[in-house]
Design a protein around this motif. Structure first.
Motif, short mmCIF file in Angstrom:
data_model
loop_
_atom_site.label_atom_id
_atom_site.label_comp_id
_atom_site.label_asym_id
_atom_site.label_seq_id
_atom_site.Cartn_x
_atom_site.Cartn_y
_atom_site.Cartn_z
N THR A 58 -3.09 -12.26 19.73
CA THR A 58 -3.88 -13.29 20.20
C THR A 58 -5.15 -13.10 20.48
OG1 THR A 58 -3.44 -12.67 22.47
CG2 THR A 58 -1.73 -14.27 21.67
N GLN A 63 -4.72 -19.14 23.58
CA GLN A 63 -3.65 -18.71 22.83
C GLN A 63 -2.83 -17.96 23.20
OE1 GLN A 63 -5.12 -16.69 19.12
NE2 GLN A 63 -3.21 -16.91 18.03
N ARG A 67 1.27 -18.87 23.78
CA ARG A 67 2.53 -18.13 23.22
C ARG A 67 3.34 -17.46 24.21
NH1 ARG A 67 1.15 -13.20 19.14
NH2 ARG A 67 0.75 -15.25 17.94
N CYS A 117 16.34 -16.22 21.11
CA CYS A 117 15.74 -16.38 19.70
C CYS A 117 16.40 -17.73 19.00
CB CYS A 117 16.19 -15.13 18.64
SG CYS A 117 15.68 -15.14 17.02
N ALA A 121 13.78 -20.38 17.56
CA ALA A 121 13.78 -20.91 16.21
C ALA A 121 13.59 -22.37 16.16
CB ALA A 121 15.08 -20.31 15.68
N ALA A 124 9.71 -22.87 16.86
CA ALA A 124 8.57 -22.35 15.96
C ALA A 124 9.03 -22.39 14.66
CB ALA A 124 8.24 -20.67 16.40
N GLY A 125 10.50 -22.68 14.41
CA GLY A 125 10.88 -22.75 13.10
C GLY A 125 11.76 -21.47 12.39
N GLY A 127 11.63 -19.34 9.99
CA GLY A 127 10.97 -18.46 9.43
C GLY A 127 10.06 -17.81 10.43
N GLN A 128 10.02 -18.24 11.63
CA GLN A 128 8.91 -17.46 12.53
C GLN A 128 9.64 -16.56 13.27
OE1 GLN A 128 5.62 -18.19 12.05
NE2 GLN A 128 6.61 -19.20 10.21
N VAL A 129 10.99 -16.26 13.38
CA VAL A 129 11.65 -15.42 14.46
C VAL A 129 12.27 -14.37 13.63
CG1 VAL A 129 11.77 -17.27 16.18
CG2 VAL A 129 13.70 -17.15 14.29
N SER A 130 12.46 -13.27 14.37
CA SER A 130 13.43 -11.88 13.91
C SER A 130 14.64 -12.09 14.85
CB SER A 130 12.57 -10.94 14.02
OG SER A 130 13.34 -9.81 13.60
N SER A 134 15.13 -9.59 18.23
CA SER A 134 15.33 -9.99 19.40
C SER A 134 16.70 -9.49 20.05
CB SER A 134 15.73 -11.69 19.33
OG SER A 134 14.52 -12.54 18.55
#
Length: 348
Positions: A58, A63, A67, A117, A121, A124-125, A127-130, A134
């Motif tokens: 950040t 920001q 987050r 997670c 998802a 944020a979508g 593709g933006q998470v793991s 998590s």
């Protein structure tokens, strides 16, 4: 025979009287999340971890705040879910081996991490998470909470052991035992029924001291034990000890530390009745107020004398109340105009 010898003798007698039956090993819950204080600390801990994690990558406070809000929305439901599940299933967990209980807590943390997670998802979508990260984060956070709760539960054991030993010694102090027996002997001829009642009260004191009752008991049981003790002391002090009871039946089911009330009434007798040639008034009050039970032990103090003693018994009761009920328990003392009062609050 000194106090330690008496304690050893009664302990050996209690062990000899116990039935020698081989039973399968019994486990108990090694951690308990069913406390308001535990929930508050767990939520603050998770929120602090999310706040630090939001700092990575950040460039501004705005920001960081955005987050943090996103991470909190994903993590807090999982944290609360972990607390709810572990609390509601603690009696089932108690049947498991301690290692299995810890494993359950960590595995549940993984599930809660994956749940968070999933929420992230949606925002944020995908593709933006793991998902893997998590899951590991949930396992790490739950491991820390399990370890903290286990240490908290272990911290209760020394206080309970100290309290039980102190109560055993209080029950079998030579002067208390001998005075009680001498009072019974004096009553045998002139009032046999009263002598029998005194011996029954003394027997109840020994039974409660020597039989393990776990970490808590009902307030009704503790009040009954205090009645036995004061009944014995009433025979000893006669009119010098004036006892008044104001007991609310609705408060009797409240859970309190085992052997917590008798030391307080014993202090009232020791510091109020013994030093006064005219005696003292002792009053025990219980009252239910909504979701709270208020317990008071009040005694008069001789004129010109303050409350003496080291306060060991009171400190022990205070610590055990906090271990049992955390922030929901209150313990206060006050000496005003010759009246000393111990006031406690516990959940109903």
């Amino acid at each position: 025979m000194d106090d330690s010898q008496l304690l050893s003798a009664f302990s050996e007698l209690a062990r000899e009287q116990q039935p020698r039956v081989t039973a399968p090993p019994r486990h108990r819950a090694i951690f308990d999340a069913c406390h308001v204080g535990v929930v508050l600390r767990a939520v603050l801990f998770v929120e602090a971890v999310m706040a630090v994690g939001a700092m990575f990558g950040t460039d501004s406070v705005l920001q960081w705040g955005q987050r943090l809000a996103m991470l909190s929305a994903a993590a807090l439901p999982g944290a609360l879910g972990w607390l709810v599940v572990t609390c509601s299933s603690k009696w089932l967990l108690a049947r498991l081996h301690p290692v299995a209980q810890q494993g359950f807590g960590i595995a549940l943390g993984v599930v809660c991490g994956l749940y968070g997670c999933g929420i992230l998802a949606l925002v944020a979508g995908p593709g933006q998470v793991s998902w893997v990260a998590s899951g590991f984060a949930g396992a790490l956070l739950s491991s820390v909470m399990v370890a903290a709760l286990v240490l908290r539960a272990k911290g209760r054991m020394p206080a309970e052991t100290t309290a039980r030993l102190a109560e055993l010694q209080a029950r079998i102090r030579p002067h208390f035992l001998f005075n009680s027996l001498n009072s019974a002997i004096a009553l045998v001829r002139e009032d046999p029924a009263r002598a029998e009642t005194l011996l029954e009260d003394l027997s109840e004191l020994f039974r409660h001291a020597l039989v393990s009752k776990g970490d808590s008991a009902t307030l009704a049981e503790e009040v009954q034990l205090a009645r036995h003790y004061l009944a014995i002391e009433e025979v000893r002090f006669g009119e010098r000890l004036r006892v008044e009871w104001s007991i609310d039946p609705r408060a009797g089911s409240a859970r309190v530390p085992a052997l917590f009330l008798q030391p307080l009434v014993e202090n009232a007798v020791k510091h109020g009745v013994e030093p006064s040639p005219t005696g003292a008034d002792v009053k025990v009050t219980t009252q239910r107020r909504g979701s709270t039970v208020v317990i008071r032990v009040t005694n008069t103090v001789p004129a010109g004398q303050g409350r003496r003693g080291h306060g060991v018994a009171q400190e022990n009761v205070r610590d055990r109340l906090r271990l049992l009920h955390d922030v929901q328990a209150q313990f206060q003392t006050a000496l005003i105009d010759g009246l000393y009062q111990v006031r406690m609050e516990v959940p109903a």
